[in-house]
Design an enzyme around this catalytic site. Structure first.
Site, PDB file in Angstrom:
ATOM      1  CB  SER C  49      -0.884  -0.042   1.255  1.00 31.63           C
ATOM      2  OG  SER C  49      -1.870   0.956   1.200  1.00 31.63           O
ATOM      3  CD  GLU C  50      -0.442   3.845  -3.619  1.00 28.58           C
ATOM      4  OE1 GLU C  50      -0.561   2.608  -3.441  1.00 28.58           O
ATOM      5  OE2 GLU C  50      -1.212   4.492  -4.344  1.00 28.58           O
ATOM      6  CG  ASN C  51      -1.120   4.250   2.879  1.00 28.79           C
ATOM      7  OD1 ASN C  51      -1.087   3.200   2.232  1.00 28.79           O
ATOM      8  ND2 ASN C  51      -1.765   4.352   4.019  1.00 28.79           N
ATOM      9  N   GLY C  52       2.354   3.428   2.792  1.00 29.01           N
ATOM     10  CA  GLY C  52       3.456   3.046   3.657  1.00 29.01           C
ATOM     11  C   GLY C  52       3.422   1.719   4.374  1.00 29.01           C
ATOM     12  CB  SER C  91       6.191   3.748   0.262  1.00 29.85           C
ATOM     13  OG  SER C  91       5.081   3.152  -0.352  1.00 29.85           O
TER      14      SER C  91
END
Lengths: 220, 217, 220, 217
Positions: C49-52, C91
């Site tokens: 999940s690219e938010n981290g 990320s």
């Protein structure tokens, strides 16, 4: 002139006086390390160790070493309460990013343009630059702490002859004979060590010295 | 996906002529068991990427002493006299890289960046032969990414999926090299169950780790 | 042609079949998210999940939300055992550095060169690219998962007319009508959806289709 | 060095026309108390750097709705219709930056690097007007560092020296912006004694933090 031991203590104490409350400081190996022993009271300084932590404390007692905790010289170390560990990219984000207030390093040569040479002697000794090039470029204040001469031969020069660590980065030179500021006009002699004459300093220096109008005796 | 291997099994992956990255700073945080196995196997012509060449009897220094290294890309060789001797005699090629630049070059490879733009090394021999890029009136050296065939990571605490937590100063280059090699092997000092490392405190996420080897007692 | 709901399920199931054991996968918002529901048995996939974080799990039950844990769409999420959290630079080290095996995204347009447009319609809708440009450039395999047309108008084109998200990056297009591979020779039609004819697919596509010699029906 | 301040005290540091970075991803991990105080004070002409403009009633979205932002440098505005409206009407300048590039640009400023060399955005409008650097036959976009006057960080657990630990997905841009501003203020959700965060698990070392404010209950 002071003897070797008194000279070293003088240098360490005098450099320590340059540090301000809240400063983040990186000390090189050897003489610069001794600065940590003379931080003035009431001043809180955080030492950074470029192998990856802040909060560098004194060497542990024998038998209390932690195999996983060394300083940038590879020696067993300690970490003070509130310290923090990180990887090498964060360590150099701190260093190159301007988050180190002062770095104190030894030198083979330093010149009137603030050039520093301290990482190799071609054909003789090539230890490598380690973190020194980043430290000298990145730290807000670069302090060279060294004996004024190498067994009589000049280390403070008009122009470095050894390969540079960095160009135009040195701010202050503290030796066993003098405190010299690197200014855009050249080397400004600000303080002279006790038991040392101006003539002795001039003779031991391979560059022109501008004499500060307010020339003082080094006090520590 | 079982990532566990014996030292002998991962040694099969390590071949003459490869570029191998090691974590460790003067030997602190180096996968010592794997180094010993590489010494024993006698893999040759390694291009070594590490912070330094450690000591003759410790860390990657043993590979130097055993003449297994063709080229060393490091920031410091002063603690291993054998490195300097082999360099001067022409047996070993040494590329000295400022430590912060070395860290960023490895990170750049791992992060898919084309290079590093750093002020470090300007006006020194480090800048020789390199492109200088001017950005808003300031000069920066263009330093290229460093990738490896194999990264050999030391992990203080490793869970069974391969998540890693590093104790104290053993972290150094380990998390960086774990991102920048085709094959990543971690030598686990302590092995724990999945979940024992809090998700927030994982320092190298398991997706970077291909194989887990247990450190020899 | 399948109805909307059966079409969406078909797309999600068919994309899921592309994933391999051990893959690290980033799913875009909307239809791509549904792929997670159809991972074949025996296959272990890690969602990023690219938010981290990695280890993205299903949405939490009502009342079990953690205010500090959301997905890249800002919705409450969960993290599976063995997951790990990190900052945005890590990320995108994962994403841009080639450590994501597959990314599945929706598209406004995709063309025969593998160009993708999915982040803005000038003068109309400009949500921004978020992490999409990095994902499409960095992921090893880029899968577009979308309805074949937008209410009848072509989305698969000879050349995108909307501003691109990235050039030449799409590998596979999975729709409710077909599976199309982007090759250097153009768009290769590999599979056709059940209850759908080759003529229907051709008509719904705004670019030439090369018909695979081994053309199959989409199986999920 | 006492870093504790009230919200009112740190508000004195925040002035019209400044560049301010905020942590947070769609509001998750944003210093909400400080945002509210800035809204109340009515600071104007802010250049905002953040991942996104969140929601009209949450995170930095409130600053947009209250028309305090002159320019927004963000990767996404889709969740806050007011941002799009002001952009289309010409009231607000928006620079859209790919998320990974945004993260690296902030990191580059904090790390003393001259720029970022990324393949992201090549062949798109993002590349317009930017220098393209070719390295070993591959093209990269040169993206410039992003610095700020003030960084406003959210910290889940903060010790009294200013060391920060971030819970779950609240980390996002927070550790990056903490390195890239002249003044760094952290809003602490939970305050702990020095030593309660293990040195290894500190995510933002205290040397980056100038002031600590407690989150309003």
């Amino acid at each position: 002139m002071l003897d070797k031991e008194r000279g070293r203590v003088l240098i360490a104490k005098r450099v320590a006086k340059e540090l301000k409350d809240g400063d983040v400081v990186n000390l090189g190996i050897g003489l610069p390390t001794e600065v940590a022993n003379y931080i003035p009271e009431g001043i809180e300084v955080t030492f950074q160790s470029e192998n990856g932590f802040i909060g560098l404390g004194p060497a542990p007692k024998e038998g209390e070493e932690d195999k996983d905790l060394v300083n940038a010289g590879g020696k067993y170390s300690s970490i003070l309460p509130g310290g923090a560990c990180f990887d090498s990219s964060m360590s150099f984000t701190i260093i190159r990013g301007g988050h180190v207030d002062a770095t104190v390093l030894g030198a083979l040569q330093v010149d009137e343009k603030g050039n520093l040479a301290n990482w190799m002697i071609p054909g003789k000794m090539v230890p490598g630059m380690g973190g020194a090039m980043d430290l000298v470029v990145g730290a807000k204040k670069v302090i060279v702490a060294m004996e004024h001469t190498a067994k009589g031969s000049h280390k403070i020069l008009k122009e470095c002859t050894l390969p540079l660590t960095a160009a135009n980065q040195v701010d202050l030179i503290v030796t066993d004979m003098a405190v010299i500021e690197v200014t855009k006009d050249g080397l400004l002699l600000k303080e002279i060590a006790p038991e040392t004459t101006l003539e002795e300093v001039k003779e031991a220096t391979g560059a022109e010295l501008i004499i500060d109008s307010n020339l003082k005796t080094m006090e520590v | 996906m079982n990532k566990f291997r014996t030292v002998d099994e991962v040694l099969d992956l390590i071949k003459d002529g490869q570029t191998i990255m090691f974590g460790g700073f003067l030997g602190n945080g180096t996968a010592e068991s794997i180094v010993d196995a590489i010494v024993k196997k006698g893999v040759k012509d390694i291009t070594l990427i590490c912070n330094d060449t450690a000591f003759p009897d410790r860390g990657v220094g043993k590979l130097i002493v055993n003449k297994q290294v063709k080229k060393a890309i490091v920031s410091h060789i002063g603690t291993n006299p054998e490195t300097g001797r082999q360099m001067n005699s022409g047996e070993l090629e040494v590329e000295l890289v400022p430590q912060g630049t070395l860290a960023e070059r490895v990170r750049a490879a791992g992060a898919g960046l084309g290079g590093v733009l750093t002020p470090t090394g300007l006006g020194t021999v480090v800048a020789e032969g390199k492109e200088i890029i001017e950005i808003d009136g300031k000069q920066y050296l263009l330093e290229k990414p460093l990738k490896a065939d194999i990264a050999i990571v030391f992990g203080s605490v490793v869970d069974k999926k391969g998540n890693i937590w590093y104790n104290k100063t053993t972290r150094n280059f380990n998390p960086l090299i774990a991102t920048a090699a085709d094959v990543v092997i971690v030598e686990a000092e302590k092995l724990v169950e999945v979940g024992e490392i809090e998700p927030e405190n994982v320092m190298t996420p398991h997706i970077f780790v291909d194989y887990i080897v247990r450190r020899a007692e």
